[in-house]
Design a protein around this motif. Structure first.
Motif, PDB file in Angstrom:
ATOM      1  N   PHE A 210       0.823  -1.251   0.010  1.00  0.00           N
ATOM      2  CA  PHE A 210       0.210  -0.204  -0.095  1.00  0.00           C
ATOM      3  C   PHE A 210       0.869   1.275  -0.194  1.00  0.00           C
ATOM      4  CE2 PHE A 210      -2.683  -3.498   1.365  1.00  0.00           C
ATOM      5  CZ  PHE A 210      -3.836  -3.037   0.940  1.00  0.00           C
ATOM      6  N   ILE A 211       0.658   2.267  -0.951  1.00  0.00           N
ATOM      7  CA  ILE A 211       1.518   3.147  -1.239  1.00  0.00           C
ATOM      8  C   ILE A 211       0.913   4.388  -0.806  1.00  0.00           C
ATOM      9  CG2 ILE A 211       2.669   4.828  -2.818  1.00  0.00           C
ATOM     10  CD1 ILE A 211       4.061   1.949  -2.305  1.00  0.00           C
ATOM     11  N   SER A 212       1.547   5.287   0.238  1.00  0.00           N
ATOM     12  CA  SER A 212       1.129   6.536   0.657  1.00  0.00           C
ATOM     13  C   SER A 212       1.134   7.665   0.069  1.00  0.00           C
ATOM     14  CB  SER A 212       1.700   6.486   2.037  1.00  0.00           C
ATOM     15  OG  SER A 212       2.970   7.179   1.837  1.00  0.00           O
ATOM     16  N   HIS A 213       2.176   7.877  -0.612  1.00  0.00           N
ATOM     17  CA  HIS A 213       2.289   8.811  -1.731  1.00  0.00           C
ATOM     18  C   HIS A 213       3.641   8.501  -2.573  1.00  0.00           C
ATOM     19  CE1 HIS A 213       4.815   9.927   1.865  1.00  0.00           C
ATOM     20  NE2 HIS A 213       5.358  11.099   1.004  1.00  0.00           N
ATOM     21  N   GLU A 214       3.918   9.546  -3.526  1.00  0.00           N
ATOM     22  CA  GLU A 214       4.805   9.158  -4.560  1.00  0.00           C
ATOM     23  C   GLU A 214       6.259   9.513  -4.219  1.00  0.00           C
ATOM     24  OE1 GLU A 214       3.485  13.569  -5.462  1.00  0.00           O
ATOM     25  OE2 GLU A 214       2.559  11.437  -4.580  1.00  0.00           O
ATOM     26  N   HIS A 215       6.591  10.312  -2.962  1.00  0.00           N
ATOM     27  CA  HIS A 215       8.129  10.594  -2.941  1.00  0.00           C
ATOM     28  C   HIS A 215       8.882   9.392  -2.881  1.00  0.00           C
ATOM     29  CE1 HIS A 215       6.559  14.428  -0.700  1.00  0.00           C
ATOM     30  NE2 HIS A 215       6.331  14.586  -2.062  1.00  0.00           N
ATOM     31  N   SER A 216      10.246   9.637  -3.135  1.00  0.00           N
ATOM     32  CA  SER A 216      10.935   8.459  -3.365  1.00  0.00           C
ATOM     33  C   SER A 216      11.463   7.406  -2.129  1.00  0.00           C
ATOM     34  CB  SER A 216      12.550   8.891  -4.125  1.00  0.00           C
ATOM     35  OG  SER A 216      12.984   9.841  -3.147  1.00  0.00           O
ATOM     36  N   ASP A 217      11.592   8.272  -0.914  1.00  0.00           N
ATOM     37  CA  ASP A 217      11.756   7.356   0.096  1.00  0.00           C
ATOM     38  C   ASP A 217      10.437   6.471   0.419  1.00  0.00           C
ATOM     39  OD1 ASP A 217      10.273   9.867   0.637  1.00  0.00           O
ATOM     40  OD2 ASP A 217      10.733   9.594   2.747  1.00  0.00           O
TER      41      ASP A 217
ATOM     42  N   HIS B  22       7.938 -10.674  -6.588  1.00  0.00           N
ATOM     43  CA  HIS B  22       7.045 -11.228  -5.881  1.00  0.00           C
ATOM     44  C   HIS B  22       5.587 -11.300  -6.312  1.00  0.00           C
ATOM     45  CE1 HIS B  22      10.065 -12.332  -2.774  1.00  0.00           C
ATOM     46  NE2 HIS B  22      10.483 -11.121  -2.762  1.00  0.00           N
ATOM     47  N   GLN B  23       5.411 -10.637  -7.305  1.00  0.00           N
ATOM     48  CA  GLN B  23       4.098 -10.330  -8.089  1.00  0.00           C
ATOM     49  C   GLN B  23       3.090 -10.035  -7.150  1.00  0.00           C
ATOM     50  OE1 GLN B  23       2.809 -10.527 -11.532  1.00  0.00           O
ATOM     51  NE2 GLN B  23       4.998  -9.763 -11.311  1.00  0.00           N
ATOM     52  N   LEU B  24       3.398  -8.828  -6.257  1.00  0.00           N
ATOM     53  CA  LEU B  24       2.602  -8.462  -5.295  1.00  0.00           C
ATOM     54  C   LEU B  24       1.630  -7.562  -5.904  1.00  0.00           C
ATOM     55  CD1 LEU B  24       5.403  -7.844  -2.559  1.00  0.00           C
ATOM     56  CD2 LEU B  24       3.647  -9.770  -2.511  1.00  0.00           C
ATOM     57  N   PRO B  25       0.433  -7.596  -5.467  1.00  0.00           N
ATOM     58  CA  PRO B  25      -0.615  -6.393  -5.832  1.00  0.00           C
ATOM     59  C   PRO B  25      -0.221  -5.036  -5.237  1.00  0.00           C
ATOM     60  CG  PRO B  25      -1.806  -8.318  -5.142  1.00  0.00           C
ATOM     61  CD  PRO B  25      -0.291  -8.521  -4.742  1.00  0.00           C
ATOM     62  N   VAL B  26      -0.040  -3.912  -6.044  1.00  0.00           N
ATOM     63  CA  VAL B  26       0.207  -2.717  -5.499  1.00  0.00           C
ATOM     64  C   VAL B  26      -1.111  -1.759  -5.261  1.00  0.00           C
ATOM     65  CG1 VAL B  26       1.444  -0.370  -5.849  1.00  0.00           C
ATOM     66  CG2 VAL B  26       2.539  -2.898  -6.385  1.00  0.00           C
ATOM     67  N   TYR B  27      -1.433  -1.396  -4.121  1.00  0.00           N
ATOM     68  CA  TYR B  27      -2.744  -0.480  -4.151  1.00  0.00           C
ATOM     69  C   TYR B  27      -2.364   0.857  -3.839  1.00  0.00           C
ATOM     70  CZ  TYR B  27      -4.781  -5.024  -3.134  1.00  0.00           C
ATOM     71  OH  TYR B  27      -5.201  -6.323  -3.139  1.00  0.00           O
ATOM     72  N   ILE B  28      -2.884   1.729  -4.822  1.00  0.00           N
ATOM     73  CA  ILE B  28      -2.316   3.190  -4.852  1.00  0.00           C
ATOM     74  C   ILE B  28      -3.450   4.002  -5.582  1.00  0.00           C
ATOM     75  CG2 ILE B  28      -1.193   2.411  -7.309  1.00  0.00           C
ATOM     76  CD1 ILE B  28       1.061   4.257  -6.658  1.00  0.00           C
ATOM     77  N   THR B  29      -3.391   5.224  -5.302  1.00  0.00           N
ATOM     78  CA  THR B  29      -4.582   5.997  -5.764  1.00  0.00           C
ATOM     79  C   THR B  29      -4.048   6.269  -7.226  1.00  0.00           C
ATOM     80  OG1 THR B  29      -3.593   8.413  -5.175  1.00  0.00           O
ATOM     81  CG2 THR B  29      -4.931   7.002  -3.748  1.00  0.00           C
TER      82      THR B  29
END
Length: 254
Positions: free
Chosen positions: A55-62, A74-81
């Motif tokens: 789950f990605i909170s925002h796009e900053h590189s860190d 690992h073919q993980l689903p990525v949840y992102i707006t």
């Protein structure tokens, strides 16, 4: 059923947080390299096989620099707006991309992940609650101010990763240029130690068992300052300081 939590890394260099039960887990952000993520989880006795999504909170590189390789391998689903994905410039063919539904809630086995907006200088920043039937863990980092959304969700938590980015005096008198100081403390940057303590004292639940102090600045803060500030107010809550270059021990919540 308890939840198991760890900060795999926390700071402006990289951020990645683990929350899971005995059957499934999620990662919040992927700022560590794939190799470092795998190594730190292995040291903690955590299995990558249990991870069912990032789950990605925002796009900053860190927060995303390790995502492409980790999710592809690992073919993980990525949840992102959609807004975060657009500004992240991540490839969209290498791994499964999932956008948030209208109610901002994703079900992964017995876990429920709820996203909520926050104040931060990014395209579409969100923070998260991860729940099972009985236990709630919140991730409250990269937050410029403790807005109503943050207060509402923080008050529900049995455990929280809570940002304490800077000491106000160290920032004011430090070497950062004025524009950067204003970005950090201007309401869309980061929480200070004092702001984090005010949120904790006023709105922590009586059942909060753990608080993991997170995203400490290397230049404008220190673990000792945070620990001394919070110590008189902890009551039955365990304080953990998340380091910038290592993982924390796994904490059992609930």
């Amino acid at each position: 059923m308890p939840l198991f939590i760890s900060s795999l890394n926390s700071g402006s260099n990289a951020n990645c947080y683990y929350v899971g039960n005995a059957q499934e887990a999620v990662l919040i952000d992927a700022g560590l390299s794939c190799r470092q993520t795998e190594q730190r989880m292995k040291r903690l006795g955590l299995s990558m096989q249990l991870v069912k999504g990032v789950f990605i909170s925002h796009e900053h590189s860190d927060h995303i620099s390790g995502l492409e390789q980790l999710a592809w391998k690992h073919q993980l689903p990525v949840y992102i707006t959609a807004g975060t994905l657009k500004h992240s410039r991540l490839p969209q063919q290498s791994f499964p991309i999932h956008h948030w539904p209208a109610d901002n809630t994703i079900h992964i086995g017995a876990l429920t992940v709820t996203a909520f907006p926050k104040e931060h200088d990014a395209a579409d920043p969100h923070s998260f609650l991860v729940r099972d039937a009985e236990t709630c863990v919140g991730i409250f980092t990269d937050i410029g101010v403790a807005c109503e959304q943050v207060i509402h969700h923080f008050s529900q938590c049995h455990a929280a990763f809570l940002e304490a980015n800077y000491d106000e005096d160290l920032l004011e008198n430090g070497r950062y240029p004025y524009f950067l100081k204003q970005r950090i403390r201007g309401g869309r940057g980061h929480l200070s130690n004092q702001q984090a303590l005010a949120l904790f004292r006023a709105h922590k639940s009586p059942f909060m068992s753990h608080v993991v102090m997170s995203h400490l600045s290397q230049s404008n803060n220190s673990p000792q300052l945070v620990a001394e500030l919070f110590a008189p107010h902890l009551s039955n809550t365990k304080l953990i300081i998340a380091p910038r270059f290592a993982e924390t021990a796994v904490q059992v919540v609930g």
